[in-house]
Design a protein around this motif. Structure first.
Motif, mmCIF file in Angstrom:
data_model
loop_
_atom_site.group_PDB
_atom_site.id
_atom_site.type_symbol
_atom_site.label_atom_id
_atom_site.label_comp_id
_atom_site.label_asym_id
_atom_site.label_seq_id
_atom_site.Cartn_x
_atom_site.Cartn_y
_atom_site.Cartn_z
ATOM 1 N N UNK A 114 0.830 -1.209 0.000
ATOM 2 C CA UNK A 114 0.000 0.000 0.000
ATOM 3 C C UNK A 114 0.863 1.257 0.000
ATOM 4 N N UNK A 115 1.939 1.226 0.781
ATOM 5 C CA UNK A 115 2.848 2.375 0.855
ATOM 6 C C UNK A 115 3.498 2.644 -0.497
ATOM 7 N N UNK A 116 3.939 1.581 -1.158
ATOM 8 C CA UNK A 116 4.591 1.733 -2.455
ATOM 9 C C UNK A 116 3.613 2.261 -3.514
ATOM 10 N N UNK A 117 2.366 1.813 -3.448
ATOM 11 C CA UNK A 117 1.363 2.278 -4.415
ATOM 12 C C UNK A 117 0.990 3.738 -4.171
ATOM 13 N N UNK A 118 0.828 4.088 -2.907
ATOM 14 C CA UNK A 118 0.376 5.440 -2.570
ATOM 15 C C UNK A 118 1.446 6.490 -2.843
ATOM 16 N N UNK A 119 2.715 6.136 -2.595
ATOM 17 C CA UNK A 119 3.803 7.100 -2.766
ATOM 18 C C UNK A 119 4.786 6.642 -3.843
ATOM 19 N N UNK A 120 4.245 6.086 -4.899
ATOM 20 C CA UNK A 120 5.075 5.513 -5.965
ATOM 21 C C UNK A 120 6.052 6.529 -6.547
ATOM 22 N N UNK A 121 5.551 7.722 -6.834
ATOM 23 C CA UNK A 121 6.392 8.752 -7.451
ATOM 24 C C UNK A 121 7.477 9.231 -6.493
ATOM 25 N N UNK A 122 7.097 9.476 -5.246
ATOM 26 C CA UNK A 122 8.065 9.972 -4.259
ATOM 27 C C UNK A 122 9.137 8.932 -3.934
ATOM 28 N N UNK A 123 8.776 7.664 -3.993
ATOM 29 C CA UNK A 123 9.702 6.592 -3.630
ATOM 30 C C UNK A 123 10.493 6.051 -4.818
ATOM 31 N N UNK A 124 10.275 6.605 -5.987
ATOM 32 C CA UNK A 124 10.908 6.075 -7.192
ATOM 33 C C UNK A 124 12.439 6.063 -7.094
ATOM 34 N N UNK A 125 13.024 7.205 -6.705
ATOM 35 C CA UNK A 125 14.480 7.291 -6.602
ATOM 36 C C UNK A 125 15.008 6.363 -5.506
ATOM 37 N N UNK A 126 14.288 6.313 -4.406
ATOM 38 C CA UNK A 126 14.683 5.435 -3.299
ATOM 39 C C UNK A 126 14.676 3.977 -3.748
ATOM 40 N N UNK A 127 13.647 3.576 -4.490
ATOM 41 C CA UNK A 127 13.545 2.197 -4.969
ATOM 42 C C UNK A 127 14.678 1.852 -5.930
ATOM 43 N N UNK A 128 15.075 2.829 -6.744
ATOM 44 C CA UNK A 128 16.195 2.608 -7.660
ATOM 45 C C UNK A 128 17.491 2.363 -6.875
ATOM 46 N N UNK A 129 17.676 3.132 -5.814
ATOM 47 C CA UNK A 129 18.870 2.976 -4.982
ATOM 48 C C UNK A 129 18.874 1.605 -4.297
ATOM 49 N N UNK A 130 17.702 1.177 -3.828
ATOM 50 C CA UNK A 130 17.585 -0.132 -3.189
ATOM 51 C C UNK A 130 17.877 -1.245 -4.188
ATOM 52 N N UNK A 131 17.409 -1.072 -5.422
ATOM 53 C CA UNK A 131 17.649 -2.083 -6.455
ATOM 54 C C UNK A 131 19.141 -2.235 -6.728
ATOM 55 N N UNK A 132 19.866 -1.098 -6.749
ATOM 56 C CA UNK A 132 21.299 -1.133 -7.062
ATOM 57 C C UNK A 132 22.144 -1.606 -5.882
ATOM 58 N N UNK A 133 21.855 -1.067 -4.695
ATOM 59 C CA UNK A 133 22.760 -1.283 -3.557
ATOM 60 C C UNK A 133 22.093 -1.858 -2.310
ATOM 61 N N UNK A 134 20.850 -2.320 -2.456
ATOM 62 C CA UNK A 134 20.120 -2.808 -1.291
ATOM 63 C C UNK A 134 20.821 -3.943 -0.569
ATOM 64 N N UNK A 135 21.442 -4.842 -1.327
ATOM 65 C CA UNK A 135 22.120 -5.986 -0.711
ATOM 66 C C UNK A 135 23.278 -5.524 0.174
ATOM 67 N N UNK A 136 24.040 -4.533 -0.303
ATOM 68 C CA UNK A 136 25.168 -4.020 0.477
ATOM 69 C C UNK A 136 24.680 -3.357 1.765
#
Length: 231
Positions: A114-136
């Protein structure tokens, strides 16, 4: 009952279960003093029922982590004392990883989607960062045992970090800290308090391990920043 109301009901039930366990006698039982006081009784029980004791230990660890019951450190010490450092590290790893995965999936299903759907635009950059470096990032947080374990589980569930990434970083990242406490459990008779386990040298060693995990992510950020500036 629609999906939204069902999730809300499940969230209320889960929170009630967490609160009930945290403020129940179970939380008070998982103390260092109780462990030292009943160590002979526990040791005798394990000797007579080893297989059952292992299964029970892992099950209790799963529940403690899944429902954020204080006492994981005491459980790890108990595991080291009862099963040996190597075996305890394995049993704790299994229980903690499964419990953390339950908490992660609960947070994702009940709130994360629900959080991701509601704030999809605001979280876009954050999600990209998690995709690249989330494991680290996750591996670093797991390697340093000063960060609240339950909080990492919950917050990770609110992100888009893949389940498999969460599982392997949790399982791998908790090994050093688990091994330290499991080994300390073997010396239970000589330990006077929990504060005596995480010595300066131990903490520094864990911090160095965490730095090795986070360095690639820092390097990637610097490289991306330089690329944007055309350097």
């Amino acid at each position: 009952m629609n999906k939204s109301k069902k999730k809300m009901l499940l969230l209320v039930v889960l929170l009630a279960a967490v609160l009930a366990l945290r403020f129940s006698p179970a939380g008070d039982a998982l103390t260092f003093e109780n462990l030292k006081q009943h160590r002979d009784l526990l040791s005798a029980f394990v000797e007579s029922n080893y297989g059952f004791a292992v299964a029970l230990f892992i099950a209790v660890y799963i529940l403690a982590v899944a429902f954020s019951v204080p006492g994981a450190v005491v459980l790890t010490l108990a595991g080291g004392f009862l099963f040996g450092a190597v075996a305890a590290t394995l049993y704790v790893n299994l229980g903690a990883t499964l419990g953390a995965t339950f908490a992660f999936l609960s947070a994702r299903y009940l709130l994360g989607e629900r959080l991701q759907e509601k704030y999809q635009e605001q979280l876009n950059k954050f999600n990209q960062e998690i995709t690249k470096n989330g494991a680290h990032y996750l591996l670093t947080l797991r390697l340093i045992p000063v960060f609240p374990f339950f909080l990492i589980n919950f917050l990770s569930g609110l992100t888009k970090v893949p389940l498999k990434t969460f599982v392997w970083t949790t399982s791998l990242g908790i090994i050093p800290g688990t091994a330290v406490f499991a080994f300390a459990g073997r010396q239970l008779g000589t330990i006077s308090s929990l504060s005596g386990i995480l010595t300066t040298n131990v903490v520094l060693a864990l911090v160095v391990l965490a730095l090795f995990a986070i360095v690639p992510a820092i390097f990637n950020r610097i490289k991306a920043a330089r690329k944007q500036r055309g350097l």
